[in-house]
Design a protein around this motif. Structure first.
Motif, PDB file in Angstrom:
ATOM      1  N   THR A  85       0.953  -1.288  -0.209  1.00 56.74           N
ATOM      2  CA  THR A  85       0.173   0.011   0.050  1.00 56.74           C
ATOM      3  C   THR A  85       0.732   1.325   0.050  1.00 56.74           C
ATOM      4  OG1 THR A  85      -0.213   0.184   2.595  1.00 56.74           O
ATOM      5  CG2 THR A  85      -1.907  -1.176   1.353  1.00 56.74           C
ATOM      6  N   SER A 104      -8.218   1.942   3.443  1.00 59.92           N
ATOM      7  CA  SER A 104      -7.768   1.129   4.720  1.00 59.92           C
ATOM      8  C   SER A 104      -8.253  -0.188   4.726  1.00 59.92           C
ATOM      9  CB  SER A 104      -8.327   2.091   5.941  1.00 59.92           C
ATOM     10  OG  SER A 104      -9.596   2.020   5.860  1.00 59.92           O
ATOM     11  N   SER A 158      -3.340  -2.802   6.218  1.00 63.32           N
ATOM     12  CA  SER A 158      -2.216  -2.655   6.852  1.00 63.32           C
ATOM     13  C   SER A 158      -1.472  -3.981   7.199  1.00 63.32           C
ATOM     14  CB  SER A 158      -2.375  -1.911   8.328  1.00 63.32           C
ATOM     15  OG  SER A 158      -3.170  -2.390   8.884  1.00 63.32           O
TER      16      SER A 158
END
Length: 147
Positions: free
Chosen positions: A40, A46, A70
């Motif tokens: 990313t 997200s 993440s």
């Protein structure tokens, strides 16, 4: 000038985001585990859903939903799917699967790995008071498997 700006605004999100998804690095098998990894950059979503795509069995098959971007990778077990070429993985918008953020190139899925082990053993013996004894036995073990 206005039409050029309008055309840029209409570009799909795959060109706007830096999110990339990597092709599987190991052999992918039906009902086997697969590790999906991605990278990313700033401005990427997200979270996303992961779709397994192959036009021959279904246009889109959700294999993971609301994945935290993440994490960088996710290992999961695939359902039973046809073993063939032409699969891709897509990272898509959670609320609109037609909004594709990133896609792998095509890869193949192989038949499930099966292994079976069977064994048997038998023995028989006799003894007599005359001082002779005989024992006979057999054992066999077979194993098969493929990777």
């Amino acid at each position: 000038m206005f039409s050029a700006l309008f055309a840029l605004a209409a570009l799909p999100l795959t060109l706007v985001h830096g999110l990339t998804v990597n092709n599987p690095t190991t052999t992918v098998t039906s009902t086997g585990s697969i590790t999906i990894s991605w990278t990313t950059s700033s401005g990427d979503p997200s979270a996303f859903s992961i779709e397994l795509i192959n036009q021959s069995f279904n246009s889109q098959f959700a294999i993971a939903n609301n994945v935290d971007a993440s994490l960088g990778s996710l290992t999961l077990t695939l359902p039973q799917i046809p073993a063939e070429d032409g699969y891709t993985i897509e990272l898509v918008n959670i609320s609109n699967i037609n909004n594709v953020y990133a896609q792998t190139s095509t890869f193949s899925v192989s038949e499930p790995v099966s292994s079976s082990v069977s064994s048997s053993a038998s023995s028989s013996g006799s003894a007599s008071a005359s001082g002779s004894a005989s024992v006979s036995g057999s054992a066999s073990v077979s194993a098969s498997g493929s990777t």
